[in-house]
Scaffold this motif. Structure first.
Motif, PDB file in Angstrom:
ATOM      1  N   LEU A 214      -7.517  -2.861   5.797  1.00 11.75           N
ATOM      2  CA  LEU A 214      -6.447  -1.947   5.401  1.00 11.75           C
ATOM      3  C   LEU A 214      -7.021  -0.747   4.646  1.00 11.75           C
ATOM      4  CD1 LEU A 214      -3.401  -1.608   5.558  1.00 11.75           C
ATOM      5  CD2 LEU A 214      -3.161  -2.937   3.468  1.00 11.75           C
TER       6      LEU A 214
ATOM      7  N   GLU B 150       4.344   5.569  -5.219  1.00 12.65           N
ATOM      8  CA  GLU B 150       4.613   5.249  -6.631  1.00 12.65           C
ATOM      9  C   GLU B 150       6.049   4.738  -6.823  1.00 12.65           C
ATOM     10  OE1 GLU B 150       3.348   8.479  -9.131  1.00 12.65           O
ATOM     11  OE2 GLU B 150       1.342   8.479  -8.264  1.00 12.65           O
TER      12      GLU B 150
ATOM     13  N   ASP C 232       2.584   1.772  -3.216  1.00 15.40           N
ATOM     14  CA  ASP C 232       1.577   2.267  -4.167  1.00 15.40           C
ATOM     15  C   ASP C 232       1.381   3.771  -3.997  1.00 15.40           C
ATOM     16  OD1 ASP C 232       0.082   1.407  -6.234  1.00 15.40           O
ATOM     17  OD2 ASP C 232      -1.374   0.279  -5.063  1.00 15.40           O
ATOM     18  N   GLN C 233       1.261   4.191  -2.751  1.00 18.21           N
ATOM     19  CA  GLN C 233       1.050   5.622  -2.462  1.00 18.21           C
ATOM     20  C   GLN C 233       2.265   6.447  -2.898  1.00 18.21           C
ATOM     21  OE1 GLN C 233      -2.040   5.827  -1.983  1.00 18.21           O
ATOM     22  NE2 GLN C 233      -2.461   6.268   0.136  1.00 18.21           N
TER      23      GLN C 233
ATOM     24  N   LYS D 129      -6.465   6.283  -9.398  1.00 24.54           N
ATOM     25  CA  LYS D 129      -5.112   5.827  -9.743  1.00 24.54           C
ATOM     26  C   LYS D 129      -5.124   4.362 -10.185  1.00 24.54           C
ATOM     27  CE  LYS D 129      -1.505   5.936  -6.897  1.00 24.54           C
ATOM     28  NZ  LYS D 129      -0.731   6.326  -5.733  1.00 24.54           N
ATOM     29  N   GLN D 130      -5.943   3.572  -9.503  1.00 26.01           N
ATOM     30  CA  GLN D 130      -6.022   2.159  -9.858  1.00 26.01           C
ATOM     31  C   GLN D 130      -6.645   1.980 -11.239  1.00 26.01           C
ATOM     32  OE1 GLN D 130      -4.505  -0.134  -8.018  1.00 26.01           O
ATOM     33  NE2 GLN D 130      -3.978   1.485  -6.584  1.00 26.01           N
TER      34      GLN D 130
ATOM     35  N   LEU E 260       0.839  -1.205   0.000  1.00 30.67           N
ATOM     36  CA  LEU E 260       0.000   0.000   0.000  1.00 30.67           C
ATOM     37  C   LEU E 260       0.873   1.253   0.000  1.00 30.67           C
ATOM     38  CD1 LEU E 260      -2.680   1.561   0.328  1.00 30.67           C
ATOM     39  CD2 LEU E 260      -2.500   1.209   2.787  1.00 30.67           C
TER      40      LEU E 260
ATOM     41  N   TYR F 232      -3.558  -6.905  -2.405  1.00 28.30           N
ATOM     42  CA  TYR F 232      -3.124  -6.777  -1.007  1.00 28.30           C
ATOM     43  C   TYR F 232      -4.124  -6.016  -0.140  1.00 28.30           C
ATOM     44  CZ  TYR F 232      -1.888  -2.015  -2.401  1.00 28.30           C
ATOM     45  OH  TYR F 232      -1.950  -0.743  -2.872  1.00 28.30           O
ATOM     46  N   LEU F 233      -5.089  -5.348  -0.792  1.00 28.74           N
ATOM     47  CA  LEU F 233      -5.940  -4.423  -0.025  1.00 28.74           C
ATOM     48  C   LEU F 233      -7.145  -5.131   0.573  1.00 28.74           C
ATOM     49  CD1 LEU F 233      -5.854  -1.392   0.640  1.00 28.74           C
ATOM     50  CD2 LEU F 233      -7.518  -1.050  -1.162  1.00 28.74           C
TER      51      LEU F 233
ATOM     52  N   LYS G 156      -4.164   2.506 -13.845  1.00 27.72           N
ATOM     53  CA  LYS G 156      -3.233   1.376 -13.978  1.00 27.72           C
ATOM     54  C   LYS G 156      -3.781   0.267 -14.872  1.00 27.72           C
ATOM     55  CE  LYS G 156      -0.758   1.491  -9.599  1.00 27.72           C
ATOM     56  NZ  LYS G 156      -0.615   0.823  -8.316  1.00 27.72           N
TER      57      LYS G 156
ATOM     58  N   PHE H 271      -7.418   7.255  -4.739  1.00 34.35           N
ATOM     59  CA  PHE H 271      -6.811   5.917  -4.807  1.00 34.35           C
ATOM     60  C   PHE H 271      -7.437   5.114  -5.940  1.00 34.35           C
ATOM     61  CE2 PHE H 271      -6.333   1.477  -3.606  1.00 34.35           C
ATOM     62  CZ  PHE H 271      -5.002   1.414  -3.254  1.00 34.35           C
TER      63      PHE H 271
END
Lengths: 445, 163
Positions: free
Chosen positions: B66, A131, A128-129, B79-80, A125, B61-62, B83, B76
């Motif tokens: 979390l 980058e 990811d944040q 951004k995903q 995580l 993983y999320l 991707k 968030f």
């Protein structure tokens, strides 16, 4: 009987190494064969201290798994990880260092696999944040878990097995292995600083994203957290004093697990179902297979060969300690360190009988914990645990990290892991060699 | 009663090279529960459900626990989406699916939906060409209107936002 036991042992180990069949199935089938062929009688397999299952190891593992299973439900590990990332102010290298410290510390008291399983999602995580590529972070955590796990009696299964066989207590490990691991860890982090310190940079707005994470949301059950921490601290204190009060470590761990189960309010069915039974039965199977080769004399033959190569003297076993360190490390990098240590333990015990010239089974703590012998036990522990870093299949934590990373879309190739793991393994084992030599043979502490 | 009598024939279709953003827009349209990926002859190649579309943007993983720590969830998710924007329907679709033929009995559809725990089943002809779909709701509507012939009350929808 000799060839029956030897064949069962060799075939079982070959199949375990090949990973064609699950290791628990192989170990249990090997154990069943050992008993059905009457290499080992049931009474010996279940009740003989020298030949049978080491229940001290089994109950210590089960009890620690119960404590960890309850603790993981509180979210405390994720809380600590996010909090630390914020303390590092989102600086990538600082986060890498702090996460390595948390992993090593966690692994010293908890199971290595559990520690990386809990930290890896938070790492992914945060990467990811920010980058950034999470792979160096995840590999660092796997390496840190293997290094940290070496520091204590309960940190890694090989240590539990060595402690039980050699009659060592928790404080022995704290006095002898913890300082080595602290030195090794600090030097490793300096090397990491040189490698990654200047390479990892992120923009300020990305750091703000890490700072905006809310760690308090991770604590799911504050009351359970208080109870778990109380029991864990009490259990660790119990470990520290178990030698003084003449308790075996498994008794202390069982007290902790039973107390937490009682006061947590959790359903025992769910908690016990989460115990890693395949690992437990793998140990049980291995102990019986090894008991077979001890009884028929194969281990005695192996110990004669070891004596011929290393020429140990009653008051000096320097060569044996050094050979043991590197041999354990190289073997553990290739195969699971648990069957390796399970074989080396009776071998060393047999060797002690020969070197100190005592009748079979008559060796006492005075011989097993002789000043000349102690560096050999520590060399075995350091080699077996640190050797796990040598390859992606060298330790369970490595396998887990590689799997999690691939699932998250960041494949870690065998060579990529080797690029980090192998130099770290060689460096840490080399530092261990210096530590053992200086501490036990130069300073004679 | 046959499946053909109560199947829906207005479906949302996509070609295998339909990109993620288009899939997202298609699934966001009113009513469709899944998108049917078909070839030029309307032969069914795969299915993309709303869950499949959501899964793609959710990192493995999320966990829900979390996710609670992320304060800016919209950012968030955006951004995903960025991707996975180049992923195509053929990368996401499931290709193993159960289906019905138009001549199958509605009872068979009901049994299959309960057995598989799915919500919607495609209806195909013998050549695998997509003809329609049947949902849990269609079966329930048929049960209420045709089989049991209930005199049901007027059902009023409650807007909770106004309370």
């Amino acid at each position: 009987m000799f060839w029956t036991a030897t064949t069962i042992f060799l075939v079982a180990y070959a199949v375990i190494i090949s990973e064609k069949i699950h290791k628990t199935k192989v170990a249990l089938f090997g154990a069943a064969l050992t008993m059905i062929c009457k290499v080992l009688l049931q009474h010996e397999a279940f009740h003989d201290i020298d030949l049978g299952v080491d229940w001290n190891v089994i109950f210590l593992l089960i009890s620690m798994m119960i404590i960890i299973n309850i603790m993981t439900k509180t979210g405390v590990f994720q809380y600590v990880a996010i909090k630390c990332a914020k303390i590092a102010k989102g600086e990538p290298f600082r986060i890498m260092t702090i996460f390595a410290v948390i992993t090593a510390f966690g692994s010293a008291f908890l199971d290595n696999v559990t520690t990386v399983l809990l930290l890896a999602p938070v790492t992914l995580l945060i990467a990811d944040q920010l980058e950034i590529n999470p792979i160096p972070y995840l590999i660092t955590e796997a390496l840190a878990s293997n290094i940290g796990g070496t520091a204590t009696l309960i940190g890694d299964p090989p240590n539990i097995m060595i402690a039980s066989k050699a009659g060592l207590d928790f404080m022995d490990f704290i006095c002898h292995l913890t300082p080595a691991i602290i030195i090794i860890f600090i030097i490793w982090m300096f090397v990491w600083k040189m490698l990654f310190g200047k390479r990892l940079h992120v923009r300020d707005e990305l750091k703000k994203k890490v700072m905006s994470l809310n760690e308090n949301e991770q604590i799911k059950d504050p009351l359970l957290l208080k109870k778990s921490l109380f029991v864990l601290i009490a259990t660790i204190l119990g470990f520290m004093f178990h030698g003084f009060f003449h308790y075996e470590p498994a008794t202390v761990a069982l007290m902790g697990a039973a107390t937490l189960l009682l006061i947590s309010g959790e359903e025992p069915h769910a908690i016990l179902a989460d115990v890693e039974w395949p690992t437990i039965f793998f140990f049980i199977g291995l102990f019986i297979i090894i008991g077979g080769i001890v009884k028929v004399g194969l281990v005695a033959d192996m110990s004669k060969a070891m004596i011929a190569i290393t020429n140990p003297q009653p008051d000096n076993m320097t060569v044996l300690a050094m050979v043991m360190l590197w041999f354990s490390a190289l073997c553990s990098a290739i195969v699971d360190n648990i069957p390796f240590v399970a074989t080396m333990n009776p071998l060393l015990i047999d060797m002690i009988h020969k070197v100190y010239n005592v009748a079979p089974g008559a060796a006492t703590a005075e011989h097993i914990q002789h000043m000349a012998m102690m560096p050999v036990w520590w060399a075995l522990a350091l080699g077996a645990c640190l050797g796990g870093n040598g390859s992606p299949i060298g330790a369970s934590a490595n396998v887990i990290v590689v799997g999690l990373s691939e699932k998250a879309g960041h494949k870690i190739t065998f060579m990529q892991f080797l690029k980090y793991g192998l130099p770290v393994m060689l460096m840490t084992v080399f530092l261990s060699m210096i530590y053992i030599y200086v501490r036990y043979y130069v300073l004679k502490w | 009663m046959d499946v053909s009598n109560c199947m829906r024939t207005k479906l949302v279709l996509a070609k295998p090279d339909c990109n993620y953003k288009s899939l997202l827009c298609k699934i966001a349209a009113p009513t469709p529960r899944q998108i049917y990926v078909v070839d030029e002859d309307n032969k069914l190649l795969g299915i993309v459900s709303a869950l499949d579309v959501l899964k793609e943007i959710m990192p493995s993983y999320l966990s829900a626990d979390l996710a609670r720590s992320i304060t800016d969830g919209t950012d968030f998710l955006q951004k995903q989406v960025e991707k996975v924007k180049n992923k195509l329907a053929k990368d996401i679709m499931i290709t193993k699916f159960v289906f019905l033929h138009p001549q199958n009995q509605l009872l068979q559809a009901d049994a299959l939906i309960v057995e598989k725990g799915c919500n919607t089943l495609p209806v195909l002809d013998e050549q695998g060409k997509l003809l329609g779909e049947i949902t849990r709701r269609d079966i329930l509507l048929h049960l209420v209107d045709s089989c049991l012939k209930f005199n049901h009350d007027n059902i009023e929808m409650v807007d909770l936002a106004k309370h």
